[in-house]
Design a protein around this motif. Structure first.
Motif, PDB file in Angstrom:
ATOM      1  N   UNK A   1       0.858  -1.190   0.000  1.00  0.00           N
ATOM      2  CA  UNK A   1       0.000   0.000   0.000  1.00  0.00           C
ATOM      3  C   UNK A   1       0.884   1.226   0.000  1.00  0.00           C
ATOM      4  N   UNK A   2       0.309   2.377  -0.321  1.00  0.00           N
ATOM      5  CA  UNK A   2       1.100   3.603  -0.404  1.00  0.00           C
ATOM      6  C   UNK A   2       0.972   4.478   0.841  1.00  0.00           C
ATOM      7  N   UNK A   3       0.138   4.060   1.794  1.00  0.00           N
ATOM      8  CA  UNK A   3      -0.016   4.825   3.032  1.00  0.00           C
ATOM      9  C   UNK A   3       0.418   3.979   4.224  1.00  0.00           C
ATOM     10  N   UNK A   4       1.035   4.628   5.177  1.00  0.00           N
ATOM     11  CA  UNK A   4       1.449   3.933   6.386  1.00  0.00           C
ATOM     12  C   UNK A   4       0.229   3.546   7.227  1.00  0.00           C
ATOM     13  N   UNK A   5       0.322   2.392   7.868  1.00  0.00           N
ATOM     14  CA  UNK A   5      -0.750   1.919   8.746  1.00  0.00           C
ATOM     15  C   UNK A   5      -0.497   2.469  10.145  1.00  0.00           C
ATOM     16  N   UNK A   6      -0.758   3.735  10.298  1.00  0.00           N
ATOM     17  CA  UNK A   6      -0.410   4.436  11.540  1.00  0.00           C
ATOM     18  C   UNK A   6      -1.131   3.833  12.742  1.00  0.00           C
ATOM     19  N   UNK A   7      -2.391   3.455  12.555  1.00  0.00           N
ATOM     20  CA  UNK A   7      -3.170   2.893  13.662  1.00  0.00           C
ATOM     21  C   UNK A   7      -2.525   1.629  14.215  1.00  0.00           C
ATOM     22  N   UNK A   8      -2.078   0.752  13.328  1.00  0.00           N
ATOM     23  CA  UNK A   8      -1.471  -0.500  13.766  1.00  0.00           C
ATOM     24  C   UNK A   8      -0.122  -0.264  14.448  1.00  0.00           C
ATOM     25  N   UNK A   9       0.639   0.676  13.918  1.00  0.00           N
ATOM     26  CA  UNK A   9       1.931   0.990  14.532  1.00  0.00           C
ATOM     27  C   UNK A   9       1.731   1.580  15.923  1.00  0.00           C
TER      28      UNK A   9
END
Length: 661
Positions: free
Chosen positions: A80-88
């Motif tokens: 994907x092109x966006x970071x998974x900020x919620x999971x991090x």
């Protein structure tokens, strides 16, 4: 529905790869569903608990660490092109977690892959009495002679010109790896394991199954212990199996050909077959079971498009450095790398894997001594083996094992060259189990031969460095000679300690235009008088920051105090980068091997006119010179049997004269 998932994943991966190749997807940062997680304290049990509570799946430790781990999240897309900020954030919220980093994805390409199927075993009638009789008639000695004195009776051995070149397929007789000399002394690779870091190994193949090291194998794509290649209609995942056969295909079993080290073992590390590579996967593959694996063979790298500048990330560098320092119970793992298939319009010094001093970069030659059209050149290449012969001849490629119990005679590229080198090194390790990673590099330099290798384009000629060693920008120090290497390995004595010395830095900015050359110098005593004094070079690194309005038109030469010129960067006409340039990129040369580094080093940076004759502007920012080598002479105590034609004999005389002064 479940049974369709592998097919769907294959389709998705193919689409992503296509977009990446066309540049419409990979121009943006790609994020994967892999995470690097570091705990404050704890171990495997704590990591499993953290993963479970955070909604992740525990994969395993990173480089056998007790605090660093590999997690994946199955609900996050592979790419994907966006970071998974919620999971991090969820991971970081756990009190045991010190650091959590979502892994960036990047592309790694197999080198020399061609979309051609192999020759089925049934098509060459392996079991026919006529064929067996014909092979027996071609043996040089009788049936009762010792095995290592006979020629193999494998059906494709006569086509393995790189093992024994008799002039078949238009080759030059005698231009080969001289493996029969090593075999004749009884060295066949026994008790040596080479890991094939690739797309898997067909370990059920009749020519490989008895030489397969299952204990040392792992599938980093599926996270299990069965690195069997994934099926595709194009046989795209035959690459690793072909490389494995070059090293360890069994002898005298009436199947395919024979490996360079036919009694050695191969391990499969399946890691290329996934949508995007990550630093975690590379690191874990290169650091997998370093005390059970002797040699790691890699026939892949960054894209060979003439414009990519890329190399190992942080974790992967840690794995390689750990391997050479701690692997093989402290002797150091040997990392063999294919130099690249980008041809004259690329430069393997822009590949941080092949250009690393921790790896042995191998280029290739054809069966008549020329450089292949796809061969890259660079000053970091240590030696060469063979890839393919003249295209106008049938079966001029490399004969080896193929998927599903098949054989092929069309394997090629520097992909084919690197495993041949790994096989030769396996023979050397059998001859002397105490060889270190540095010993193998020194033996490579001293025993490789110029033979009949030449540049058909007349750009790169053989020349001598200041220590009397002959080298070529294309072929390194020559083609590997298995017979000479096992001879020298058998009587090799430990080398002096290796040091590194920062010789100096030039950080005065300078600009230059098309057709202009800027020159700068560093005067060095090579740390004379202190513990890290260097009098005999091994590797030289030039960390350079420079950019241009057209990066591919930058050409750089490094001139040593002994007047040896290394082209550390050649023109790359397809590299149109105008923003990034090179930032402290470690250009490396092996051409100064055994030279005395004391004196004036000169760096020349030029903007060469491009194909459109545009005027380009370059900006130089910084150059740091780092020397690697020994304080004490490395060869004076080595036994050369007074062979005054050998490289070792000649260089010992040079060192004796230097010490007398």
């Amino acid at each position: 529905m479940t049974s369709q998932r592998p097919w769907i994943c294959t389709l998705v991966w193919g689409i992503l790869l296509l977009y990446c190749i066309n540049g419409s997807f990979c121009s943006k940062e790609v994020l994967t569903n892999h995470w690097f997680v570091e705990l404050h304290t704890g171990g495997k049990e704590q990591a499993i608990e953290v993963a479970k509570k955070s909604g992740f799946t525990y994969v395993g430790p990173v480089l056998e660490s007790n605090t660093e781990f590999h997690f994946i999240h199955n609900a996050v897309p592979h790419s994907r092109t966006k970071r998974s900020i919620t999971h991090t954030r969820k991971l970081k919220a756990h009190p045991l977690v010190k650091r959590a980093v979502q892994q960036t994805g990047f592309i790694r390409h197999k080198r020399g892959y061609k979309d051609q199927k192999g020759v089925p075993l049934s098509d060459i009638a392996l079991s026919s009495p006529e064929l067996i009789g014909l092979l027996q008639d071609e043996l040089n000695v009788g049936i009762d002679s010792p095995l290592h004195l006979k020629q193999p009776n494998d059906p494709l051995f006569s086509k393995e010109w790189y093992l024994k070149n008799t002039g078949q397929s238009g080759g030059i007789p005698g231009l080969d790896l001289n493996v029969e000399a090593a075999w004749g002394k009884g060295y066949t690779g026994k008790n040596v394991t080479t890991a094939i870091m690739d797309d898997g190994i067909d370990y059920l193949h009749g020519d490989l199954r008895n030489n397969y090291n299952a204990k040392a194998s792992y599938d980093f794509s599926s996270n299990d212990h069965f690195p069997y290649p994934r099926y595709t209609d194009t046989w795209f995942n035959s690459h690793g199996t072909r490389c494995a056969g070059e090293i360890a295909a069994a002898r005298d079993n009436n199947i395919c050909g024979v490996g360079v080290a036919y009694d050695s073992l191969v391990a499969g590390l399946r890691m290329l077959d996934q949508p995007f590579m990550t630093d975690l996967i590379e690191a874990n593959a290169m650091g997998h079971m370093p005390n059970n694996i002797d040699i790691y063979s890699a026939s892949w790298g960054p894209t060979d498009d003439g414009k990519t500048v890329d190399g190992p990330r942080n974790l992967t560098m840690r794995a390689i450095v750990r391997g050479v320092n701690e692997g093989r119970n402290g002797l150091g793992n040997i990392y063999v790398w294919a130099s690249g298939d980008g041809g004259q319009e690329d430069d393997c010094n822009c590949d941080g894997y092949a250009a690393s001093m921790w790896t042995i970069s191998i280029n290739s030659a054809t069966n008549d001594g020329q450089t292949a059209g796809y061969d890259e050149s660079c000053s970091s290449t240590l030696a060469s083996t063979f890839s393919n012969g003249k295209s106008t001849f049938r079966d001029a490629g490399v004969a080896t094992t193929d998927l599903y119990n098949n054989c092929t005679t069309t394997h090629s590229g520097t992909s084919a060259a690197a495993p041949e080198a790994a096989g030769v090194f396996a023979l050397a390790l059998e001859a002397n189990r105490n060889l270190t990673w540095r010993d193998v590099q020194h033996l490579t330099v001293l025993t490789s031969k110029r033979n009949r290798l030449f540049d058909p384009y007349l750009k790169h000629f053989w020349q001598y460095n200041g220590a009397g060693l002959e080298f070529n920008h294309l072929f390194g120090f020559g083609v590997l000679d298995a017979g000479a290497m096992v001879d020298q390995a058998n009587k090799w004595k430990p080398l002096p300690e290796r040091f590194h010395c920062t010789a100096g830095t030039v950080s005065t900015p300078a600009t230059f235009s098309t057709g202009e050359t800027i020159r700068m110098t560093i005067e060095t005593e090579a740390c004379k008088g202190i513990e890290t004094e260097i009098n005999y070079l091994e590797h030289v690194q030039a960390f350079i920051t420079v950019k241009s309005t057209y990066r591919g038109n930058i050409v750089m030469h490094l001139i040593s105090p002994m007047n040896t010129t290394s082209m550390i960067l050649s023109q790359r006409p397809n590299d149109d980068d105008h923003k990034n340039g090179f930032t402290r990129w470690p250009f490396m040369t092996t051409h100064n091997w055994s030279e005395n580094p004391r004196g004036t080093w000169t760096l020349e940076v030029t903007n060469i006119p491009g194909k459109n004759n545009d005027v380009d502007t370059g900006k130089f920012s910084e150059w740091t010179l780092v020397l690697h080598g020994t304080r004490d002479p490395p060869y004076l105590h080595q036994d050369d049997d007074d062979d005054n034609s050998s490289k070792l004999y000649k260089i010992k005389r040079v060192h004796e004269k230097a010490m007398a002064k």
